[in-house]
Design a protein around this motif. Structure first.
Motif, PDB file in Angstrom:
ATOM      1  N   ARG A   1      23.386  33.775 -30.080  1.00 52.69           N
ATOM      2  CA  ARG A   1      22.170  33.254 -30.710  1.00 52.69           C
ATOM      3  C   ARG A   1      21.540  32.172 -29.840  1.00 52.69           C
ATOM      4  NH1 ARG A   1      24.265  32.889 -35.188  1.00 52.69           N
ATOM      5  NH2 ARG A   1      25.084  30.779 -35.043  1.00 52.69           N
ATOM      6  N   GLU A   2      22.346  31.230 -29.387  1.00 53.51           N
ATOM      7  CA  GLU A   2      21.817  30.141 -28.566  1.00 53.51           C
ATOM      8  C   GLU A   2      21.468  30.628 -27.161  1.00 53.51           C
ATOM      9  OE1 GLU A   2      22.891  25.496 -27.389  1.00 53.51           O
ATOM     10  OE2 GLU A   2      24.427  26.768 -28.290  1.00 53.51           O
ATOM     11  N   ALA A   3      22.294  31.492 -26.602  1.00 54.71           N
ATOM     12  CA  ALA A   3      22.075  31.959 -25.236  1.00 54.71           C
ATOM     13  C   ALA A   3      20.754  32.711 -25.107  1.00 54.71           C
ATOM     14  CB  ALA A   3      23.233  32.852 -24.797  1.00 54.71           C
ATOM     15  N   LYS A   4      20.441  33.552 -26.075  1.00 53.81           N
ATOM     16  CA  LYS A   4      19.188  34.297 -26.008  1.00 53.81           C
ATOM     17  C   LYS A   4      17.988  33.365 -26.147  1.00 53.81           C
ATOM     18  CE  LYS A   4      20.870  38.864 -27.376  1.00 53.81           C
ATOM     19  NZ  LYS A   4      20.841  39.970 -28.371  1.00 53.81           N
ATOM     20  N   ARG A   5      18.156  32.277 -26.858  1.00 57.60           N
ATOM     21  CA  ARG A   5      17.061  31.315 -27.019  1.00 57.60           C
ATOM     22  C   ARG A   5      16.762  30.572 -25.726  1.00 57.60           C
ATOM     23  NH1 ARG A   5      18.881  28.722 -32.891  1.00 57.60           N
ATOM     24  NH2 ARG A   5      18.046  30.418 -34.193  1.00 57.60           N
ATOM     25  N   VAL A   6      17.786  30.379 -24.886  1.00 53.89           N
ATOM     26  CA  VAL A   6      17.586  29.568 -23.672  1.00 53.89           C
ATOM     27  C   VAL A   6      17.434  30.413 -22.416  1.00 53.89           C
ATOM     28  CG1 VAL A   6      18.743  27.554 -24.652  1.00 53.89           C
ATOM     29  CG2 VAL A   6      20.076  29.203 -23.316  1.00 53.89           C
ATOM     30  N   GLY A   7      17.382  31.745 -22.563  1.00 54.85           N
ATOM     31  CA  GLY A   7      17.070  32.581 -21.422  1.00 54.85           C
ATOM     32  C   GLY A   7      18.237  33.212 -20.709  1.00 54.85           C
ATOM     33  N   VAL A   8      19.358  33.385 -21.385  1.00 55.73           N
ATOM     34  CA  VAL A   8      20.482  34.110 -20.783  1.00 55.73           C
ATOM     35  C   VAL A   8      20.275  35.598 -21.019  1.00 55.73           C
ATOM     36  CG1 VAL A   8      22.972  34.523 -20.862  1.00 55.73           C
ATOM     37  CG2 VAL A   8      22.089  32.184 -21.053  1.00 55.73           C
ATOM     38  N   ALA A   9      20.260  36.359 -19.923  1.00 56.80           N
ATOM     39  CA  ALA A   9      20.000  37.796 -20.010  1.00 56.80           C
ATOM     40  C   ALA A   9      21.275  38.624 -20.021  1.00 56.80           C
ATOM     41  CB  ALA A   9      19.120  38.234 -18.843  1.00 56.80           C
ATOM     42  N   ALA A  10      22.356  38.092 -19.477  1.00 60.48           N
ATOM     43  CA  ALA A  10      23.630  38.803 -19.427  1.00 60.48           C
ATOM     44  C   ALA A  10      24.729  37.783 -19.179  1.00 60.48           C
ATOM     45  CB  ALA A  10      23.629  39.864 -18.327  1.00 60.48           C
TER      46      ALA A  10
END
Length: 280
Positions: free
Chosen positions: A37-46
C-alpha cells in the motif's frame, strides 16, 4: 519509479525468526499488504524480497511463502534473494535445487551479526566459489571492519555479482567514517561488487538525522562505485527504525535532486533491471 531491491516481509504465523526477540521494535508482523500500500503510493514499481534470516530449517519455506505473495494479482514482488548457509556441507545440493527455480535471483548469508571468521572457513569459501557461473548474485551484509572479509569473498568468485548491502553499514549515529571510508574505496575497486543505497536511515540517530547527516556517507559510496554500480533498496521494515518507507523515499529524492535524470534512473531502477534480469 523505483525497483526496491531490499524488501523484508515478517509473518510470524508463517515462519520462525529467532533473532527478532533481540530487536523489540521489529518483533511483530510486517506483512506484505502493509508494504504494498505504501510502496505503490511512493512510486515503487517492483521489489525483490530479501531473506529475513529465518530459522535455518525454514529457508526454503520462506522462498515458498514469498512465491505465494508474488502470485497475488498486482503484486510488486518480482523475485527473491534466498537465505543460504555456505558453511553447511549440504550447500551444494541446496544450490542445485535453487537453480531449478527462476524466481530465486540470488543469495545472502547475514554476516554482520556472526563471528568474523565464519566467512573465512574453508567450506564457506569453497561453497562461495560454486556461485561462479551460476547466475546468482550474493549480498554482503557486513560491518565496516568486516568489509575486507567481504572483499576476500568477492575475489574468490570474480564472475559472480556481489552486492554490498546498506552502504557497508556505516556507524552514522556515532559519526564514524573510519575505517568505513577507506574500506568502501577499496571494495569499490572490485568490478564484480555493486553497492546498495539502502538501510542508512536505520543507522542514523532516529531523532536528529537529516539529509546533511546521510549525504557524506551516500555520496562517498556513489563517488567510489559510480552510477553503473549502485542500486536502491528500502530495507523495509528496518527503515521504520529511522522514519519509515515514505521518509526514506523522500530523503532519497532530496539526496539525488542535483544529479542527472539518467543517473537517477540508473540508481532507482535500470541497474537493478540489468543485474537481476528483471523485465517491465
Amino acid at each position: 519509479m523505483f525497483i526496491d531491491t531490499h524488501l523484508h516481509v515478517i509473518d510470524r504465523q508463517a515462519l520462525s525468526y529467532p533473532w527478532l526477540a533481540g530487536v523489540p521494535p521489529l518483533d511483530r508482523d510486517f506483512l506484505y499488504a502493509q508494504y504494498e500500500r505504501e510502496a505503490k503510493r511512493v512510486g515503487v514499481a517492483a521489489a525483490l524480497h530479501m531473506e529475513v534470516d529465518v530459522a535455518p530449517e525454514a529457508i526454503e519455506a520462506e522462498t515458498g511463502y514469498i512465491h505465494t505473495l508474488a502470485a497475488e494479482p498486482g503484486s510488486l514482488i518480482a523475485g527473491a534473494i534466498s537465505a543460504c548457509r555456505p558453511e553447511d556441507p549440504a550447500f551444494p545440493a541446496f544450490l542445485e535445487r535453487c537453480k531449478a527455480d527462476p524466481f530465486i535471483k540470488g543469495f545472502r548469508r547475514v554476516l554482520h551479526v556472526m563471528p568474523d571468521d565464519l566467512s573465512g572457513s574453508a567450506l564457506f569459501r569453497e561453497n562461495v566459489k560454486r556461485l561462479d557461473g551460476s547466475g546468482f548474485t550474493f549480498d554482503l551484509c557486513v560491518l565496516p571492519h568486516q568489509i575486507p572479509r567481504a572483499m576476500a569473498l568477492a575475489d574468490l568468485a570474480p564472475a559472480t555479482q556481489f552486492i554490498l548491502d546498506h552502504c557497508g553499514v556505516p556507524a552514522i549515529a556515532a559519526g564514524e567514517e573510519d575505517p568505513w571510508r577507506k574500506h568502501i574505496t577499496d571494495i569499490a575497486r572490485r568490478p564484480n561488487v555493486v553497492a546498495k543505497i539502502s538501510g542508512v536511515v536505520a543507522y542514523a540517530d532516529a531523532e536528529t538525522w537529516d539529509i546533511s547527516t546521510l549525504a557524506p556517507y551516500v555520496e562517498h559510496v556513489v563517488d567510489c562505485f559510480g552510477w553503473d554500480r549502485v542500486v536502491w533498496g528500502s530495507d523495509w521494515p528496518v527503515c521504520t527504525l529511522g522514519g519509515g518507507l515514505s521518509t526514506w523515499v523522500a530523503a532519497t529524492h532530496a539526496l539525488f535532486a542535483g544529479v542527472s535524470e539518467d543517473e537517477r534512473r540508473k540508481l532507482y531502477s535500470q541497474n537493478a533491471k540489468r543485474i537481476w534480469a528483471l523485465t517491465g
